[in-house]
Design an enzyme around this catalytic site. Structure first.
Site, PDB file in Angstrom:
ATOM      1  N   LYS A 285       0.855  -1.204   0.000  1.00  0.00           N
ATOM      2  CA  LYS A 285       0.000   0.000   0.000  1.00  0.00           C
ATOM      3  C   LYS A 285       0.883   1.243   0.000  1.00  0.00           C
ATOM      4  O   LYS A 285       1.730   1.418   0.887  1.00  0.00           O
ATOM      5  CB  LYS A 285      -0.901   0.019   1.241  1.00  0.00           C
ATOM      6  CG  LYS A 285      -2.183  -0.774   1.069  1.00  0.00           C
ATOM      7  CD  LYS A 285      -2.990  -0.775   2.337  1.00  0.00           C
ATOM      8  CE  LYS A 285      -3.920   0.408   2.455  1.00  0.00           C
ATOM      9  NZ  LYS A 285      -4.679   0.367   3.724  1.00  0.00           N
TER      10      LYS A 285
HETATM   11  O1  LIG Z   1      -6.560   2.317   5.089  1.00  0.00           O
HETATM   12  C1  LIG Z   1      -7.503   3.112   5.170  1.00  0.00           C
HETATM   13  C2  LIG Z   1      -8.560   3.023   6.147  1.00  0.00           C
HETATM   14  O2  LIG Z   1      -9.619   2.231   5.663  1.00  0.00           O
HETATM   15  C3  LIG Z   1      -9.017   4.373   6.604  1.00  0.00           C
HETATM   16  O3  LIG Z   1     -10.099   4.185   7.469  1.00  0.00           O
HETATM   17  P1  LIG Z   1     -10.475   5.344   8.528  1.00  0.00           P
HETATM   18  O4  LIG Z   1     -10.899   6.534   7.764  1.00  0.00           O
HETATM   19  O5  LIG Z   1     -11.615   4.750   9.324  1.00  0.00           O
HETATM   20  O6  LIG Z   1      -9.238   5.595   9.327  1.00  0.00           O
END
Ligand SMILES: O=C[C@H](O)COP(=O)(O)O
Length: 227
Positions: A87
């Site tokens: 990622k």
């Molecule tokens: O990797 C990304 C996450 O899904 C972000 O989720 P979040 O906005 O709840 O921190």
């Protein structure tokens, strides 16, 4: 449709690997922080053991420069396994890293996507997955459905192999919407699955069916026990 878990909590991964058609697991440094100071590489390898090599496993780099991101990627591939989707945040350094890693044949997920433009660039750079942040877009008054819908349309127009792995969900409705706008995959917390599958109405329906059955055949009788 691909359903992924956005967690590195082993108990939740074990639980839902046995319940849903789990396509993979996604992680980022904030998700890792929720587990405390884990033995990072052994923890990641334990997750791979649970989900298997056919599931996609997305692990994020921490480096800030292109060189540091690429170095993180190589370290992850060496110390977890070479099937991992690396990622990479979709910024200037990240796009350069995506180009380099794709030229090496590495699986890449472009993350931290808030705009169509970021998605188009990551797609052109050859990213395997684009991770648009649904709830974070909503909080910024960005139309998440439009972003996902247009990315999906571009993937169709180009007949691209890139997939949308929508992320950052706070409600079941947001997940539904992402799929309906054309996301091929969505990653979500165990809480979202728990909320969706333990709604009181489901339990009430099951209880009513059990009561009706037992009123005919007696308490404790199952379909199998009638044979
Ligand atoms: O990797 C990304 C996450 O899904 C972000 O989720 P979040 O906005 O709840 O921190």
């Amino acid at each position: 449709m691909e359903f992924l878990l956005d967690t590195v909590h082993i108990a939740d991964i074990k639980k839902y690997a046995g319940i849903i058609p789990l396509s993979g697991v996604t992680s980022n440094p904030s998700i890792v922080k929720k587990e405390g100071k884990i033995d990072f590489f052994n923890h990641m390898k334990a997750i791979r053991q649970i989900i298997g090599l056919d599931a996609s496993f997305h692990i994020q780099v921490v480096g800030q420069t292109t060189e540091a991101m690429v170095e993180d990627a190589h370290t992850i591939l060496k110390n977890v396994d070479d099937h991992v989707f690396i990622k990479i945040p979709t910024n200037e350094a990240g796009l350069a890293a995506i180009k380099q890693l794709k030229s090496e044949g590495v699986n890449v997920t472009a993350t931290a996507i808030y705009t169509k433009f970021q998605g188009y660039l990551a797609m052109s750079a050859g990213a395997d997955y684009l991770a648009p942040y649904y709830n974070r877009m909503v909080n910024m008054n960005i139309n998440a459905d439009e972003v996902i819908g247009e990315l999906a349309a571009q993937i169709c127009r180009e007949n691209s192999n890139t997939k949308i792995l929508a992320a950052s969900f706070h409600t079941v409705q947001q997940v539904n919407s992402a799929f309906e706008m054309g996301a091929q995959a969505a990653t979500m917390s165990a809480d979202i699955l728990n909320t969706a599958l333990t709604a009181p109405a489901i339990g009430a329906a099951v209880k009513d069916f059990t009561n009706d059955w037992e009123s005919i055949y007696g308490v404790g009788t199952t379909v199998t026990s009638l044979k």
